[in-house]
Design a protein around this motif. Structure first.
Motif, PDB file in Angstrom:
ATOM      1  N   SER A   1      84.847   7.139  31.667  1.00 55.52           N
ATOM      2  CA  SER A   1      83.979   6.494  30.683  1.00 55.52           C
ATOM      3  C   SER A   1      84.445   6.793  29.259  1.00 55.52           C
ATOM      4  O   SER A   1      84.907   7.896  28.947  1.00 55.52           O
ATOM      5  CB  SER A   1      82.550   6.998  30.870  1.00 55.52           C
ATOM      6  OG  SER A   1      81.675   6.408  29.944  1.00 55.52           O
ATOM      7  N   GLY A   2      84.335   5.778  28.388  1.00 55.84           N
ATOM      8  CA  GLY A   2      84.571   5.972  26.962  1.00 55.84           C
ATOM      9  C   GLY A   2      86.006   6.015  26.522  1.00 55.84           C
ATOM     10  O   GLY A   2      86.302   6.435  25.400  1.00 55.84           O
ATOM     11  N   ARG A   3      86.933   5.556  27.345  1.00 56.66           N
ATOM     12  CA  ARG A   3      88.352   5.570  26.987  1.00 56.66           C
ATOM     13  C   ARG A   3      88.787   4.198  26.474  1.00 56.66           C
ATOM     14  O   ARG A   3      88.441   3.171  27.047  1.00 56.66           O
ATOM     15  CB  ARG A   3      89.214   5.929  28.186  1.00 56.66           C
ATOM     16  CG  ARG A   3      89.442   7.389  28.533  1.00 56.66           C
ATOM     17  CD  ARG A   3      88.426   8.364  28.153  1.00 56.66           C
ATOM     18  NE  ARG A   3      88.777   9.712  28.615  1.00 56.66           N
ATOM     19  CZ  ARG A   3      87.898  10.639  28.924  1.00 56.66           C
ATOM     20  NH1 ARG A   3      86.599  10.373  28.829  1.00 56.66           N
ATOM     21  NH2 ARG A   3      88.298  11.834  29.316  1.00 56.66           N
ATOM     22  N   HIS A   4      89.573   4.194  25.400  1.00 57.55           N
ATOM     23  CA  HIS A   4      90.125   2.938  24.905  1.00 57.55           C
ATOM     24  C   HIS A   4      91.245   2.506  25.833  1.00 57.55           C
ATOM     25  O   HIS A   4      92.157   3.291  26.139  1.00 57.55           O
ATOM     26  CB  HIS A   4      90.662   3.096  23.481  1.00 57.55           C
ATOM     27  CG  HIS A   4      90.959   1.792  22.811  1.00 57.55           C
ATOM     28  ND1 HIS A   4      92.043   1.010  23.155  1.00 57.55           N
ATOM     29  CD2 HIS A   4      90.293   1.118  21.853  1.00 57.55           C
ATOM     30  CE1 HIS A   4      92.050  -0.086  22.419  1.00 57.55           C
ATOM     31  NE2 HIS A   4      90.989  -0.043  21.617  1.00 57.55           N
ATOM     32  N   LYS A   5      91.192   1.260  26.286  1.00 61.73           N
ATOM     33  CA  LYS A   5      92.104   0.840  27.347  1.00 61.73           C
ATOM     34  C   LYS A   5      93.526   0.596  26.866  1.00 61.73           C
ATOM     35  O   LYS A   5      94.435   0.475  27.683  1.00 61.73           O
ATOM     36  CB  LYS A   5      91.545  -0.422  28.032  1.00 61.73           C
ATOM     37  CG  LYS A   5      90.124  -0.237  28.593  1.00 61.73           C
ATOM     38  CD  LYS A   5      89.974   1.023  29.399  1.00 61.73           C
ATOM     39  CE  LYS A   5      88.584   1.277  29.909  1.00 61.73           C
ATOM     40  NZ  LYS A   5      87.574   1.533  28.880  1.00 61.73           N
ATOM     41  N   GLY A   6      93.733   0.538  25.558  1.00 68.03           N
ATOM     42  CA  GLY A   6      95.090   0.383  25.053  1.00 68.03           C
ATOM     43  C   GLY A   6      95.792   1.704  24.823  1.00 68.03           C
ATOM     44  O   GLY A   6      96.978   1.725  24.481  1.00 68.03           O
TER      45      GLY A   6
ATOM     46  N   LYS B   1      83.588  11.726  33.830  1.00 69.17           N
ATOM     47  CA  LYS B   1      82.525  10.790  34.188  1.00 69.17           C
ATOM     48  C   LYS B   1      83.132   9.419  34.449  1.00 69.17           C
ATOM     49  O   LYS B   1      83.818   8.875  33.583  1.00 69.17           O
ATOM     50  CB  LYS B   1      81.508  10.703  33.058  1.00 69.17           C
ATOM     51  CG  LYS B   1      80.368   9.728  33.315  1.00 69.17           C
ATOM     52  CD  LYS B   1      79.445   9.636  32.102  1.00 69.17           C
ATOM     53  CE  LYS B   1      78.345   8.610  32.316  1.00 69.17           C
ATOM     54  NZ  LYS B   1      77.476   8.467  31.111  1.00 69.17           N
ATOM     55  N   PRO B   2      82.909   8.833  35.614  1.00 77.13           N
ATOM     56  CA  PRO B   2      83.434   7.491  35.875  1.00 77.13           C
ATOM     57  C   PRO B   2      82.794   6.470  34.933  1.00 77.13           C
ATOM     58  O   PRO B   2      81.680   6.666  34.443  1.00 77.13           O
ATOM     59  CB  PRO B   2      83.015   7.212  37.326  1.00 77.13           C
ATOM     60  CG  PRO B   2      82.650   8.539  37.902  1.00 77.13           C
ATOM     61  CD  PRO B   2      82.153   9.371  36.757  1.00 77.13           C
ATOM     62  N   SER B   3      83.505   5.372  34.679  1.00 78.98           N
ATOM     63  CA  SER B   3      82.936   4.281  33.900  1.00 78.98           C
ATOM     64  C   SER B   3      81.637   3.807  34.530  1.00 78.98           C
ATOM     65  O   SER B   3      81.443   3.902  35.752  1.00 78.98           O
ATOM     66  CB  SER B   3      83.924   3.116  33.814  1.00 78.98           C
ATOM     67  OG  SER B   3      85.048   3.450  33.031  1.00 78.98           O
TER      68      SER B   3
END
Length: 204
Positions: free
Chosen positions: A42-47, A69-71
């Motif tokens: 959770s909360g990670r920028h995908k780029g 924590k999973p998305s």
């Protein structure tokens, strides 16, 4: 770096370049085995994903040996893997086109026909077929959303992807490459459909 993480990192960079996952929106996963999948935390920028931004979860969406924590939408990913053992990767994105189109359609699906790009979707060999991408009402209750998908799937197994209204697109495939192709093909088709609606050539 694990090969599964590398594939999702590459997909994240490409998706970010398209502008399909702004801020920290979206989430990605890839099947690890029959009982688990690698998902974005959770909360990670995908780029800007690194190997530290992933964790394994079981098919109930529970973390396996990780404090990450999973998305939020992990339960929908694992529901898809459970519904179709052939699904090997799921990419959830938040593009403007998919999000807007999901809100302007009047029914429960986007109905696509007449586009050559339909052949980018596995099993399609002609522009003449009717492609139906179901759209589900948005909710913060992922278990309720997964149940809605299960209910529709029981009547008509979904293919290639689904929309969540006002939220975004879930695209999947037998592996990460097919999931990426389906994502790109659906985004193109959605852009064409939205433009036809804007031009008044078709109803929403």
């Amino acid at each position: 770096m694990s090969e599964l993480a590398r594939m999702l990192i590459d997909a994240g960079r490409w998706i970010d370049q398209q502008g399909w996952c702004p801020a920290t929106g979206g989430n990605f996963s890839i099947r690890n085995d029959e009982h688990s999948a690698l998902v974005t935390a959770s909360g990670r920028h995908k780029g800007a994903l690194t190997e530290q931004d992933f964790l394994l979860v079981d098919m109930d969406g529970n973390a396996i040996d990780s404090s990450l924590k999973p998305s939020a939408e992990t339960l929908l990913h694992t529901a898809l893997y459970t519904l179709d053992p052939q699904i090997g990767a799921v990419l959830h994105t938040h593009s403007v086109t998919a999000t807007v189109l999901s809100r302007v359609i009047s029914g429960d699906a986007v109905n696509l026909s007449g586009f050559e790009m339909q052949k980018s979707l596995a099993g399609n060999t002609t522009h003449d077929d009717l492609i139906k991408i179901y759209a589900f009402d948005n909710t913060q209750d992922m278990q309720a959303l997964a149940t809605s998908v299960n209910d529709v799937w029981a009547q008509n197994p979904l293919q290639w992807g689904l929309l969540v209204k006002g939220h975004g697109l879930y695209a999947w495939g037998k592996d990460i490459n097919e999931a990426r192709r389906h994502l790109e093909g659906l985004e193109f088709l959605f852009a064409c459909q939205l433009e036809l609606i804007r031009l008044g050539k078709i109803d929403g």
